[in-house]
Scaffold this active site. Structure first.
Site, PDB file in Angstrom:
ATOM      1  N   CYS A 127       0.806  -1.222   0.000  1.00  0.00           N
ATOM      2  CA  CYS A 127       0.000   0.000   0.000  1.00  0.00           C
ATOM      3  C   CYS A 127       0.842   1.276   0.000  1.00  0.00           C
ATOM      4  CB  CYS A 127      -0.940   0.003   1.200  1.00  0.00           C
ATOM      5  SG  CYS A 127      -2.100  -1.384   1.227  1.00  0.00           S
ATOM      6  N   HIS A 267      -3.263   7.165   2.835  1.00  0.00           N
ATOM      7  CA  HIS A 267      -3.689   5.920   2.207  1.00  0.00           C
ATOM      8  C   HIS A 267      -5.097   5.587   2.690  1.00  0.00           C
ATOM      9  CE1 HIS A 267      -4.105   1.801   1.105  1.00  0.00           C
ATOM     10  NE2 HIS A 267      -3.810   1.315   2.297  1.00  0.00           N
ATOM     11  N   ASN A 297     -10.174  -0.087   0.054  1.00  0.00           N
ATOM     12  CA  ASN A 297      -8.717  -0.028   0.085  1.00  0.00           C
ATOM     13  C   ASN A 297      -8.183  -0.551  -1.252  1.00  0.00           C
ATOM     14  OD1 ASN A 297      -5.978  -0.461   0.465  1.00  0.00           O
ATOM     15  ND2 ASN A 297      -6.188  -1.335   2.505  1.00  0.00           N
TER      16      ASN A 297
END
Length: 339
Positions: A127, A267, A297
């Site tokens: 990520c 994020h 996500n």
């Protein structure tokens, strides 16, 4: 040494197929209220059966190239951040080059001292991939002045989710993003500084199997280790700490205070994590941008999805100070400062 580079173009792409919380209600013991309360997610986009990550990566790349108003022949490097590649080999970067028709521009037939080859490779920082990619691009630009870098984030994590596990499968979606990075010419935003880090001691907190650790034979069936697994509570703790500390480190290094930051984009993993980091940094809620509820996500692509939407809404502005931060498997983390 700090080196400024510039984002000259930006593009994103998501699959048309969606999975809402109500879709999950049909296949597992969960509810829209349960998911929204714990994550802030309402919807996510997932690859259709006929799609793959190189398809959405190509679409995002085309948008970034058009946005930068450049010709594809100017691209010298294609770097792809992904933890869910289409294949272990060839790289997604090479697949993008093929789709762009770059082989006819920079391939074997045209190699010469005056016409160097195109550079293509994937890298995996999970990520944190986009932040890591910015640092890679800055390094390349210091070595190769006048380079034009296509940095792509491409994730298809829906292909590696266990849809019997409601703690992880509800979190993730698929998406791609792309930016054109240069050290010259017209630009949207300048990348003032980047700071990244990692700690392999926590490697087991987020895992995706299927590599050489799995000694498969023809006819073997996959097991749970093939799919993404995550220790949610521990990830929350380390994510909040990592993004907060790295952001403070970056600000201190650039002699900036939180009050100097106009926009904060973290994020887009979980709304509780984003809120906790914002509170610890002391950033006003009005300066925090999120679009997690629409996409879930999307790993390395989440910051670019948020940047693209914030730009469209007039929130992300050239000249304003924007703080980006991310955290991912590895463990990896990083922050970047834009203006």
């Amino acid at each position: 040494m700090n080196s400024i580079c510039y984002i000259a173009g930006l593009g994103t792409s998501v699959p048309h197929t969606t999975l809402s919380n109500f879709d999950f209600e049909k296949i597992m013991d969960t509810s829209d209220e349960w998911i929204v309360t714990r994550t802030g997610i309402k919807n996510r986009h997932v690859l259709a059966k006929e799609q793959n990550v190189s398809d959405i990566a190509y679409e995002a790349s085309i948008k970034a190239i058009q946005d930068a108003k450049i010709d594809k022949s100017e691209i010298t490097h294609i770097l792809v951040a992904t933890c869910s590649p289409q294949n272990l080999s060839p790289s997604v970067a090479c697949l993008i080059a093929e789709k762009l028709g770059m082989s006819s521009v920079s391939g074997l037939q045209t190699i010469s001292p005056k016409n160097p080859s195109l550079v293509c490779f994937d890298f995996n920082a999970a990520c944190s991939g986009f932040i890591y990619g910015l640092e890679l691009a800055r390094a390349f630009l210091m070595l190769h002045r006048n380079a034009t870098i296509l940095l792509v984030t491409a994730e298809g994590l829906s292909r590696r989710l266990n849809y019997q596990d409601r703690t992880t499968s509800i979190l993730f979606g698929d998406a791609a993003g792309a930016v054109i990075l240069r050290d010259h010419g017209d630009y949207l935003y300048s990348v003032l500084d980047v700071s990244i880090g990692a700690d392999g001691d926590y490697k087991d907190l987020i895992r995706i199997g299927g590599g050489t650790e799995w000694q498969a034979k023809v006819g073997d069936r996959i097991d749970d280790t093939f799919f993404l697994s995550m220790q949610g509570r521990e990830v929350f703790k380390h994510a909040v700490r990592g993004m907060t500390q790295e952001s403070f480190k970056l600000l201190e290094r650039n002699h900036l205070a939180i009050s100097d930051i106009d926009l904060f984009i973290a994020h887009q993993a979980n709304m509780r994590i984003i809120e906790a980091v914002g509170e610890r940094l002391g950033i006003a809620k009005d300066n925090v941008f999120t679009n997690l509820e629409k996409y879930g996500n999307t790993s390395a692509s989440s910051i670019l999805l948020a940047m693209d939407e914030a730009r469209e809404k007039g929130i992300l502005k050239k000249g304003n100070k924007t703080l980006l931060t991310a955290f991912g498997a590895g463990l990896t983390w990083g922050s970047a400062l834009l203006s």
